[in-house]
Design a protein around this motif. Sequence first.
Motif, short mmCIF file in Angstrom:
data_model
loop_
_atom_site.label_atom_id
_atom_site.label_comp_id
_atom_site.label_asym_id
_atom_site.label_seq_id
_atom_site.Cartn_x
_atom_site.Cartn_y
_atom_site.Cartn_z
N UNK A 41 -70.84 -85.62 77.57
CA UNK A 41 -71.71 -86.01 79.29
C UNK A 41 -70.81 -85.36 80.67
N UNK A 42 -69.98 -84.47 79.65
CA UNK A 42 -69.39 -83.70 81.04
C UNK A 42 -68.05 -83.83 81.21
N UNK A 43 -67.00 -83.72 82.56
CA UNK A 43 -65.78 -84.53 82.16
C UNK A 43 -65.63 -85.33 83.07
N UNK A 44 -66.46 -86.17 84.06
CA UNK A 44 -66.86 -88.02 84.71
C UNK A 44 -66.45 -88.17 83.66
N UNK A 45 -66.53 -88.01 82.46
CA UNK A 45 -66.98 -89.51 81.46
C UNK A 45 -65.81 -89.61 81.08
N UNK A 46 -64.80 -90.81 80.94
CA UNK A 46 -63.79 -91.69 80.98
C UNK A 46 -64.11 -92.83 79.82
N UNK A 47 -64.67 -92.08 78.58
CA UNK A 47 -64.48 -93.34 77.41
C UNK A 47 -63.58 -94.67 77.38
N UNK A 48 -63.38 -95.56 76.28
CA UNK A 48 -61.92 -96.25 76.56
C UNK A 48 -61.77 -96.62 75.02
N UNK A 49 -61.70 -96.70 74.85
CA UNK A 49 -61.19 -97.14 73.35
C UNK A 49 -60.72 -99.23 73.02
N UNK A 50 -61.65 -99.98 72.32
CA UNK A 50 -60.65 -101.20 72.31
C UNK A 50 -60.65 -100.87 70.66
N UNK A 51 -59.93 -101.76 70.90
CA UNK A 51 -58.96 -101.47 69.20
C UNK A 51 -60.21 -103.13 69.00
N UNK A 52 -60.32 -103.38 67.43
CA UNK A 52 -60.58 -104.54 66.29
C UNK A 52 -59.62 -105.83 66.63
N UNK A 53 -60.06 -106.58 66.52
CA UNK A 53 -59.38 -108.14 66.56
C UNK A 53 -58.38 -107.53 65.17
N UNK A 54 -57.16 -108.03 65.05
CA UNK A 54 -57.12 -108.87 63.80
C UNK A 54 -57.25 -108.72 62.93
N UNK A 55 -57.09 -108.11 61.89
CA UNK A 55 -58.06 -108.75 60.58
C UNK A 55 -59.66 -108.25 60.30
N UNK A 56 -59.78 -107.94 61.37
CA UNK A 56 -61.48 -107.84 61.35
C UNK A 56 -61.94 -106.21 60.47
N UNK A 57 -62.98 -107.06 59.72
CA UNK A 57 -62.89 -106.24 58.32
C UNK A 57 -63.92 -105.07 58.46
N UNK A 58 -63.99 -103.84 58.00
CA UNK A 58 -64.97 -102.74 57.52
C UNK A 58 -64.70 -101.87 58.98
N UNK A 59 -63.65 -102.10 60.00
CA UNK A 59 -63.98 -101.12 61.14
C UNK A 59 -63.06 -101.31 62.45
N UNK A 60 -62.28 -99.63 62.93
CA UNK A 60 -61.03 -100.12 63.61
C UNK A 60 -61.72 -100.54 64.98
N UNK A 61 -62.27 -100.34 65.58
CA UNK A 61 -62.53 -100.68 67.10
C UNK A 61 -64.17 -100.16 67.31
N UNK A 62 -64.17 -99.74 68.42
CA UNK A 62 -65.46 -98.73 69.47
C UNK A 62 -64.60 -98.40 70.88
N UNK A 63 -66.04 -97.67 71.17
CA UNK A 63 -65.22 -96.80 72.03
C UNK A 63 -66.80 -97.58 73.46
N UNK A 64 -65.99 -97.43 74.21
CA UNK A 64 -67.13 -97.80 75.71
C UNK A 64 -67.22 -96.70 76.35
N UNK A 65 -68.41 -96.81 77.09
CA UNK A 65 -68.45 -95.88 78.11
C UNK A 65 -69.70 -96.33 79.42
N UNK A 66 -69.74 -95.36 80.08
CA UNK A 66 -70.36 -96.21 81.17
C UNK A 66 -72.02 -95.87 80.97
N UNK A 67 -72.65 -97.07 81.80
CA UNK A 67 -74.04 -96.89 81.54
C UNK A 67 -74.76 -95.40 81.76
#
Length: 130
Positions: A6-32
């Motif tokens: 997406x180029x230099x302008x993108x600013x992804x943000x990592x969101x940690x999964x709630x404690x004890x969430x099975x199967x995933x550590x979190x997810x990325x958020x990006x602008x539409x």
Amino acid sequence: MFKTAAGKAIRPTWIDAPPGSPGWAGYWTISRQHLTVVAEAVAIRDSLVNVEMHYSTTEQCDRRCKNAKGDDCTCSCEGKNHGDGDHASWTPVGDTTLVKSSGTRIATRQLTRAEAEAARLQRSLNGSQP
């Protein structure tokens, strides 16, 4: 990966999964505005990507969306009203905004490598941007 797609302008943000969430550590958020190119890049790289989009309880759709041509939509209708021109179920607010109440919604979609490659090819042939 994100900046390559997406180029230099993108600013992804990592969101940690709630404690004890099975199967995933979190997810990325990006602008539409970066969603299409990033989802396609991940699908091409990994064969499949799951995209989850959260929308508020009130949808806002724009008359420009309702009268649009093409397949990209930036409002919370998820493209369902894109170009349909039918405003009957929406309440006008101001000159361009349409509103309707719909409750909380989460939209989940899968994009395959083949679909991503076809979409990129179609845009390149049309000379359009994602």
